[in-house]
Design an enzyme around this catalytic site. Structure first.
Site, PDB file in Angstrom:
ATOM      1  N   LYS A   1      22.291 -60.998  30.720  1.00  0.00           N
ATOM      2  CA  LYS A   1      22.604 -59.571  30.716  1.00  0.00           C
ATOM      3  C   LYS A   1      22.624 -59.038  29.289  1.00  0.00           C
ATOM      4  CE  LYS A   1      25.560 -57.371  33.181  1.00  0.00           C
ATOM      5  NZ  LYS A   1      26.793 -56.877  33.850  1.00  0.00           N
TER       6      LYS A   1
ATOM      7  N   LYS B   1      26.174 -57.003  23.479  1.00  0.00           N
ATOM      8  CA  LYS B   1      26.257 -56.962  22.010  1.00  0.00           C
ATOM      9  C   LYS B   1      26.558 -58.340  21.440  1.00  0.00           C
ATOM     10  CE  LYS B   1      29.317 -53.618  22.075  1.00  0.00           C
ATOM     11  NZ  LYS B   1      29.204 -53.127  23.460  1.00  0.00           N
TER      12      LYS B   1
ATOM     13  N   LYS C   1      34.733 -65.701  30.845  1.00  0.00           N
ATOM     14  CA  LYS C   1      35.219 -65.293  29.526  1.00  0.00           C
ATOM     15  C   LYS C   1      35.778 -66.481  28.748  1.00  0.00           C
ATOM     16  CE  LYS C   1      36.223 -60.518  30.824  1.00  0.00           C
ATOM     17  NZ  LYS C   1      37.272 -59.499  31.028  1.00  0.00           N
TER      18      LYS C   1
END
Length: 328
Positions: free
Chosen positions: A198, A201, A117
């Protein structure tokens, strides 16, 4: 909630519309666990976790309601499960702070999801992002669940939760039960345009199929999806075949897998049949979701009711925790 059943807890962040990867990886399994009748189920919207990302505060409340709508439209029943919003139940952040005083920095530094992240939001590597797993441990242990349904990528976080439970028990006496992982079969759905990544959005709307999208849009996106020469061996071909297995009629699956065996998959035909199948599969969801979007009063009622039920359990936990750690 029924007595005597093991509790399970899981949740999702309010990051906008759900795509088929979210559905297959989480929401479909939520509904199956609820309908099994085996568990006392807690499903929450992780709005506090969402604050660690790069999204703006404007629209967060609507996105949070949107996840509740998705839950209910997909089949979660507020009479069977406790559906609540994380920030509306006191105790999540307080217990996280107590756990912070027990958790070594080194344990958080080795968490792989933090590294992933942080790499995606290099201009906003905040303390909350680093401390995310401790709040997640609080989310879990506050409700004393026996099982945590997760995919393989979340096992490390559950292991940290188990460690935090042990550290607390060692310092303050036996209290928390270490939850067990309930591994779920999570299909890894990849991006339509870049099937090495993967489905997400964050990659852009062309990369995913939203479960609330109309059939015409599903077909439009699938037509642009990467495939291969017909053997189904590439990442793109494999991804389309995975979606076919999940959503199409068994006869269609058999038909195209025979083509795969012959190395002659007609991907144009496959994409059209897959689009039709997905449109039909999510038709009931779309209708329910549309009706719920026009009934904000009902959604707020679900949220309030779920928060009240969750608060009874969380409040009792915090009373006992405060006593154990010596807080007035």
């Amino acid at each position: 909630m029924s007595k005597g059943k093991p509790a399970i807890l899981t949740g999702m962040q309010p990051s906008g519309e759900l795509h088929v990867g979210n559905f297959l990886g989480a929401l479909k399994n939520f509904v199956e666990l609820q309908n099994s009748g085996t568990y006392d189920c807690y499903f929450f919207v992780a709005d506090l976790h969402a604050l660690t990302g790069d999204s703006k505060s404007a629209g967060l409340a609507d996105k949070t309601r949107g996840v509740v709508m998705d839950y209910v439209a997909a089949g979660l029943d507020p009479d069977k499960s406790t559906i609540f919003v994380q920030s509306q139940v006191t105790g999540h952040t307080e217990l996280a702070w107590i756990f912070n005083t027990l958790t070594p920095m080194g344990e958080l530094e080795r968490m792989t999801q933090f590294k992933d992240k942080a790499g995606r939001q290099q201009k906003n590597i905040n303390v909350g992002l680093f401390d995310y797993p401790v709040l997640q441990a609080s989310d879990i242990l506050l409700y004393h669940p026996k099982l945590i349904p997760v995919g393989q990528d979340q096992v490390q976080h559950v292991e940290l939760t188990r460690s935090i439970a042990r550290w607390f028990n060692k310092k303050y006496g036996e209290y928390f039960t270490e939850p067990q992982v309930l591994l779920t079969n999570v299909p890894k759905v990849m991006s339509l345009i870049d099937p090495t990544k993967k489905m997400s959005k964050s990659l852009g709307s062309a990369h995913y199929i939203g479960i609330n999208e109309e059939p015409a849009m599903i077909l439009k996106k699938l037509k642009k999806a990467v495939s291969d020469s017909g053997d189904g061996q590439s990442a793109g071909g494999t991804n389309l075949l995975l979606l076919l297995e999940e959503f199409a009629h068994p006869a269609a699956v058999e038909y195209f897998f025979k083509q795969k065996k012959d190395k002659k998959i007609k991907f144009g035909e496959l994409k059209e049949q897959l689009a039709d199948a997905m449109g039909v599969y999510f038709e009931e969801f779309r209708e329910k979701r549309k009706a719920l979007s026009q009934d904000k009063k009902y959604i707020d009622q679900v949220v309030r009711g779920g928060a009240a039920r969750a608060q009874k359990v969380a409040g009792k936990t915090m009373e006992e925790v405060r006593e154990r750690v010596g807080l007035l």
